[in-house]
Design a protein around this motif. Structure first.
Motif, PDB file in Angstrom:
ATOM      1  N   GLY A  62     -12.871 -17.638 -29.362  1.00  0.00           N
ATOM      2  CA  GLY A  62     -11.805 -18.582 -29.585  1.00  0.00           C
ATOM      3  C   GLY A  62     -10.473 -17.886 -29.802  1.00  0.00           C
ATOM      4  O   GLY A  62     -10.307 -16.691 -29.550  1.00  0.00           O
ATOM      5  N   ALA A  63      -9.512 -18.651 -30.263  1.00  0.00           N
ATOM      6  CA  ALA A  63      -8.166 -18.128 -30.477  1.00  0.00           C
ATOM      7  C   ALA A  63      -7.504 -18.909 -31.598  1.00  0.00           C
ATOM      8  O   ALA A  63      -7.900 -20.030 -31.912  1.00  0.00           O
ATOM      9  CB  ALA A  63      -7.343 -18.242 -29.189  1.00  0.00           C
ATOM     10  N   VAL A 108     -10.775 -22.907 -28.343  1.00  0.00           N
ATOM     11  CA  VAL A 108     -11.784 -22.086 -27.676  1.00  0.00           C
ATOM     12  C   VAL A 108     -11.177 -20.890 -26.948  1.00  0.00           C
ATOM     13  O   VAL A 108     -11.856 -19.898 -26.714  1.00  0.00           O
ATOM     14  CB  VAL A 108     -12.625 -22.934 -26.695  1.00  0.00           C
ATOM     15  N   ASP A 109      -9.892 -20.969 -26.584  1.00  0.00           N
ATOM     16  CA  ASP A 109      -9.219 -19.820 -25.969  1.00  0.00           C
ATOM     17  C   ASP A 109      -7.711 -20.005 -26.135  1.00  0.00           C
ATOM     18  O   ASP A 109      -7.235 -21.055 -26.591  1.00  0.00           O
ATOM     19  CB  ASP A 109      -9.602 -19.649 -24.493  1.00  0.00           C
ATOM     20  N   ALA A 110      -6.953 -18.972 -25.757  1.00  0.00           N
ATOM     21  CA  ALA A 110      -5.510 -18.997 -25.968  1.00  0.00           C
ATOM     22  C   ALA A 110      -4.840 -20.113 -25.185  1.00  0.00           C
ATOM     23  O   ALA A 110      -3.868 -20.725 -25.657  1.00  0.00           O
ATOM     24  CB  ALA A 110      -4.915 -17.639 -25.580  1.00  0.00           C
ATOM     25  N   PRO A 166     -17.751  -9.855 -29.458  1.00  0.00           N
ATOM     26  CA  PRO A 166     -17.646 -11.309 -29.287  1.00  0.00           C
ATOM     27  C   PRO A 166     -18.985 -12.022 -29.454  1.00  0.00           C
ATOM     28  O   PRO A 166     -20.054 -11.429 -29.302  1.00  0.00           O
ATOM     29  CB  PRO A 166     -17.138 -11.449 -27.849  1.00  0.00           C
ATOM     30  N   VAL A 167     -18.900 -13.291 -29.752  1.00  0.00           N
ATOM     31  CA  VAL A 167     -20.079 -14.157 -29.820  1.00  0.00           C
ATOM     32  C   VAL A 167     -20.532 -14.477 -28.394  1.00  0.00           C
ATOM     33  O   VAL A 167     -19.731 -14.883 -27.543  1.00  0.00           O
ATOM     34  CB  VAL A 167     -19.747 -15.455 -30.574  1.00  0.00           C
ATOM     35  N   ALA A 168     -21.813 -14.274 -28.120  1.00  0.00           N
ATOM     36  CA  ALA A 168     -22.361 -14.600 -26.802  1.00  0.00           C
ATOM     37  C   ALA A 168     -22.337 -16.114 -26.586  1.00  0.00           C
ATOM     38  O   ALA A 168     -22.433 -16.897 -27.546  1.00  0.00           O
ATOM     39  CB  ALA A 168     -23.797 -14.089 -26.687  1.00  0.00           C
ATOM     40  N   ASP A 169     -22.210 -16.520 -25.325  1.00  0.00           N
ATOM     41  CA  ASP A 169     -22.171 -17.951 -25.016  1.00  0.00           C
ATOM     42  C   ASP A 169     -23.383 -18.688 -25.578  1.00  0.00           C
ATOM     43  O   ASP A 169     -23.266 -19.813 -26.070  1.00  0.00           O
ATOM     44  CB  ASP A 169     -22.101 -18.156 -23.506  1.00  0.00           C
ATOM     45  N   GLY A 322     -15.627 -24.908 -31.212  1.00  0.00           N
ATOM     46  CA  GLY A 322     -15.824 -26.318 -30.954  1.00  0.00           C
ATOM     47  C   GLY A 322     -16.605 -26.989 -32.071  1.00  0.00           C
ATOM     48  O   GLY A 322     -16.916 -26.388 -33.097  1.00  0.00           O
ATOM     49  N   SER A 323     -16.927 -28.244 -31.867  1.00  0.00           N
ATOM     50  CA  SER A 323     -17.678 -29.019 -32.852  1.00  0.00           C
ATOM     51  C   SER A 323     -19.147 -28.642 -32.822  1.00  0.00           C
ATOM     52  O   SER A 323     -19.754 -28.585 -31.738  1.00  0.00           O
ATOM     53  CB  SER A 323     -17.541 -30.518 -32.557  1.00  0.00           C
TER      54      SER A 323
END
Length: 330
Positions: A62-63, A108-110, A166-169, A322-323
């Motif tokens: 995320g960002a 979730v991203d910039a 980073p956190v894996a998908d 995200g939620s």
């Protein structure tokens, strides 16, 4: 010593990653898990406990973006309500400055964060300062509630923009739960595992791995400092030459009373690039700590501004992933 205060103070780091963590906490206090849970539920209801969960490192996923509006006083409450209502905003404060409304947008991203701030600009008719972090020197290590706030030391990051593992998908749903906080039940990790369709051991192993790799800065109690009497805080910003800012930031981060310290990109009408947060029980205490910290970091003559908090409109855990409910059913 007050048992409830110890439950908040002693478990901001190293909360047990065990199937029945509240049993382990209770053994330290000489009581059972049920009593521990009763205390934590009461603290959460009172507002002193925000959550028991993870604080993720920058770059783990995320960002986030620090933003500020210069709002006419007559409009401030209305604009603050619009900002607080956005699901990506996790902090929203009034501060003593022409730029008087400060908030953090997460996503979730910039690109998602930029779009979200664009939407707030459109809704409010204002243009936000956008101040992305460039380097962290100290960030979110908790409070010492038994003395003056003096967080544990944090080593200087090895290089600007150095990413965390980073956190894996496949683990984003668990990361969202870790950001939201443990359910206050006797086997909270099992509850997470059941919702994710995973084994409890796998959930615990993943959390342990995140801590070991620096994806999580800490896993533990996240307190609400205002409710615990640490009601004064100031953001002190400095204009430091770019070739000197990392050395100054490393020194500033080590000073007593400094709870957060980081470098951010400058913006038009905002020349500052080094930030330090100081929290205390009295305004005069905060000012004294800031003066000592700035002197120790060689910032005597650096242009600066001190922005005390006036009102906290909202504060909650960041939603970088995200939620939790949406991700569990994705």
């Amino acid at each position: 010593m007050n048992a409830r205060l110890r439950l908040l103070n002693d478990w901001q780091h190293g909360f047990p990653l065990l199937p029945q963590p509240f049993d382990a906490v209770g053994r330290q206090l000489g009581c059972g898990a049920r009593e521990v849970l009763q205390h934590y539920r009461a603290l959460q209801a009172e507002g002193s406990l925000s959550r028991i969960g993870g604080v993720f490192a920058a770059g783990a996923g995320g960002a986030a973006l620090l933003c500020a509006y210069a709002v006419e006083p007559v409009r401030l409450d209305g604009v603050a309500a619009v900002v607080s209502a956005h699901p990506g905003v996790n902090h929203n404060y009034e501060r003593e400055h022409r730029f008087n409304l400060w908030f953090v947008m997460t996503g979730v991203d910039a690109q998602a964060v930029e779009r979200a701030v664009d939407a707030l600009d459109a809704d409010t008719g204002l243009r936000a300062l956008r101040l992305p972090m460039q380097r962290a020197y100290r960030i979110d290590l908790g409070f010492d509630l038994l003395q003056a706030p003096r967080p544990r030391r944090m080593a200087l990051a090895p290089s600007p923009l150095s990413p965390a593992a980073p956190v894996a998908d496949a683990d984003r749903a668990l990361a969202a739960l870790a950001g939201e906080g443990l359910p206050l039940v006797e086997q909270p990790y099992a509850a997470w595992a059941a919702g994710l369709g995973r084994d409890t051991g796998a959930v615990l192993d993943t959390l342990q791995g995140w801590l070991a790799r620096g994806t999580l800065r800490r896993f533990g109690v996240v307190v609400r400092h205002h409710e615990l009497g640490i009601s004064h805080n100031a953001m002190c910003v400095f204009d430091v030459a770019d070739e000197q800012v990392d050395a100054a930031g490393a020194l500033l981060a080590q000073q007593p009373g400094v709870t957060l310290c980081y470098r951010r990109r400058r913006a038009q009408a905002w020349p500052y690039n080094l930030y330090a947060m100081v929290h205390g029980r009295e305004r005069v205490q905060v000012l004294a700590q800031l003066a000592c910290a700035a002197a120790a970091a060689g910032l005597h003559d650096a242009p600066r501004a001190v922005l005390f908090s006036r009102r906290r409109f909202m504060q909650r855990g960041a939603r970088y992933f995200g939620s939790p409910k949406e991700l569990q059913h994705a």
